[in-house]
Design an enzyme around this catalytic site. Structure first.
Site, short mmCIF file in Angstrom:
data_model
loop_
_atom_site.label_atom_id
_atom_site.label_comp_id
_atom_site.label_asym_id
_atom_site.label_seq_id
_atom_site.Cartn_x
_atom_site.Cartn_y
_atom_site.Cartn_z
N HIS A 68 0.84 -1.21 0.00
CA HIS A 68 0.00 0.00 0.00
C HIS A 68 0.88 1.26 0.00
O HIS A 68 0.58 2.24 -0.68
CB HIS A 68 -0.89 0.03 1.25
CG HIS A 68 -1.91 -1.06 1.32
ND1 HIS A 68 -1.86 -2.08 2.25
CD2 HIS A 68 -3.03 -1.30 0.59
CE1 HIS A 68 -2.89 -2.88 2.11
NE2 HIS A 68 -3.62 -2.44 1.09
N GLN B 218 -8.77 -6.53 -11.18
CA GLN B 218 -9.46 -5.39 -10.59
C GLN B 218 -9.09 -4.08 -11.32
O GLN B 218 -9.95 -3.26 -11.63
CB GLN B 218 -9.09 -5.30 -9.12
CG GLN B 218 -9.64 -4.12 -8.38
CD GLN B 218 -9.45 -4.29 -6.88
OE1 GLN B 218 -10.16 -5.03 -6.25
NE2 GLN B 218 -8.46 -3.62 -6.31
N GLN C 139 -18.03 -6.23 -1.31
CA GLN C 139 -17.15 -7.11 -2.08
C GLN C 139 -16.84 -8.42 -1.36
O GLN C 139 -15.97 -9.17 -1.81
CB GLN C 139 -15.88 -6.37 -2.49
CG GLN C 139 -14.98 -5.97 -1.36
CD GLN C 139 -13.92 -5.00 -1.84
OE1 GLN C 139 -14.21 -3.84 -2.13
NE2 GLN C 139 -12.68 -5.45 -1.96
P1 AMP Z 1 -6.69 -3.62 -0.48
O1 AMP Z 1 -6.51 -2.85 0.78
O2 AMP Z 1 -6.23 -5.03 -0.40
O3 AMP Z 1 -8.08 -3.44 -1.05
O4 AMP Z 1 -5.71 -2.95 -1.54
C1 AMP Z 1 -5.73 -1.58 -1.79
C2 AMP Z 1 -4.86 -1.29 -2.99
O5 AMP Z 1 -3.51 -1.73 -2.71
C3 AMP Z 1 -5.31 -2.04 -4.25
O6 AMP Z 1 -5.16 -1.20 -5.38
C4 AMP Z 1 -4.34 -3.20 -4.29
O7 AMP Z 1 -4.13 -3.70 -5.60
C5 AMP Z 1 -3.07 -2.56 -3.75
N1 AMP Z 1 -2.16 -3.58 -3.24
C6 AMP Z 1 -2.42 -4.53 -2.32
N2 AMP Z 1 -1.33 -5.32 -2.14
C7 AMP Z 1 -0.36 -4.85 -2.97
C8 AMP Z 1 0.98 -5.24 -3.26
N3 AMP Z 1 1.56 -6.28 -2.68
N4 AMP Z 1 1.67 -4.53 -4.18
C9 AMP Z 1 1.09 -3.48 -4.81
N5 AMP Z 1 -0.17 -3.06 -4.58
C10 AMP Z 1 -0.90 -3.73 -3.68
#
Ligand code: AMP
Length: 287
Positions: free
Chosen positions: A36, A155, A61
């Site tokens: 993040h 996504q 979701q």
């Molecule tokens: P989430 O909190 O899991 O909904 O993720 C929020 C954002 O962070 C989304 O755009 C995810 O694709 C991105 N994200 C989560 N994990 C990673 C990672 N390991 N590397 C890059 N982006 C990430």
């Protein structure tokens, strides 16, 4: 860094922004990790950026049997991670804020074909939930740029399709997946893994890397690539495969590897769902 707890507070903050500010939105569900923060770094590096990180565990979701109830909610440590990162505002709306009519009767957004494939097949309302909340966030924050992680490749593509189709005036930028030292893609859900399962989880990226190597060595046949990855994962009894596919950016199956091919996979390890993907780059002269 200001914390905005409602759409009303967000509106007020937005009204007072200096002229020329470029509002950049990084939507998250919290339980933040270095992945993040990489999105945040990308956002902050934008000239004249006013970065808004939203933290909202979106009920829409999660399926009825999924982990909405146990999803980690650790706002204080999230805020501690974001302090000093150059973020202008953290937006932490309530469910009633984002779904004023209540989630059950809320307007939904569905991206038909793309949203029904891969993750949308085993998690039937997932992308409807994602699109519905992302559009609400976009319409309340009104950013010029949206930053998403390639860890969730499908996504990114579904949100791109939604924004294009609904004329949403936002530039979407994606950030490559951030990994642990051993290659496991960082994820808020990794904390569900037991020590043994964490050891097994690395097999997902190993199998995907094996496929990248094979393509680099000349393999172009998608079926063979997918079968090799499946066979590799099937060696581990704790792993249940959801899907392993090579797709193009419109999430269509491919028969032969091209420059835009993406190898995407989802597995369960004792009930924890992990997803990952890698680009299958061809040597630059080949098409
Ligand atoms: P989430 O909190 O899991 O909904 O993720 C929020 C954002 O962070 C989304 O755009 C995810 O694709 C991105 N994200 C989560 N994990 C990673 C990672 N390991 N590397 C890059 N982006 C990430």
């Amino acid at each position: 860094m200001i914390v905005l707890n409602s759409v009303a507070e967000l509106d007020e903050w937005r009204r007072d922004l200096p002229a020329g500010s470029v509002v950049v939105l990084v939507p998250t569900m919290g339980a933040l990790h270095t992945g993040h923060l990489e999105l945040v770094r990308t956002a902050v590096a934008t000239p004249d950026a006013m970065v808004v990180v939203s933290i909202f565990v979106n009920p829409g979701q999660f399926g009825p049997t999924e982990d909405f109830g146990k999803y980690p909610r650790v706002l204080e440590s999230d805020l501690a991670m974001l302090r000093g990162a150059g973020v202008a505002a953290v937006f932490t709306p309530t469910e009633m804020d984002l779904y004023p009519l209540g989630y059950r009767v809320a307007t939904r957004v569905r991206v038909p074909r793309m949203g029904k494939r891969l993750c949308g097949k085993s998690r039937t309302r997932f992308f409807e939930g994602v699109c519905s909340v992302v559009l609400r966030l976009l319409n309340s924050v009104l950013p010029s740029q949206l930053i998403l992680g390639e860890k969730d490749f499908q996504q990114v593509q579904v949100i791109r399709a939604m924004c294009q189709d609904l004329f949403v005036p936002v530039v979407i930028r994606s950030v490559p997946t951030v990994r642990e030292g051993d290659g496991l893609a960082m994820s808020s859900r990794n904390r569900y893994l037991s020590v043994t399962d964490r050891g097994t989880a690395i097999q997902l990226y190993r199998a995907l890397s094996g496929a990248m190597d094979a393509v680099w060595s000349g393999e172009r046949d998608v079926k063979r690539i997918e079968n090799t990855v499946r066979a590799q994962l099937a060696k581990y009894p704790a792993i249940t495969i959801d899907y392993v596919e090579v797709v193009d950016p419109t999430i269509r199956k491919q028969r032969w590897v091209t420059h835009s091919s993406r190898l995407v996979a989802a597995i369960w390890i004792n009930g924890t769902r992990l997803i990952d993907n890698v680009p299958l780059s061809l040597p630059s002269k080949e098409s």
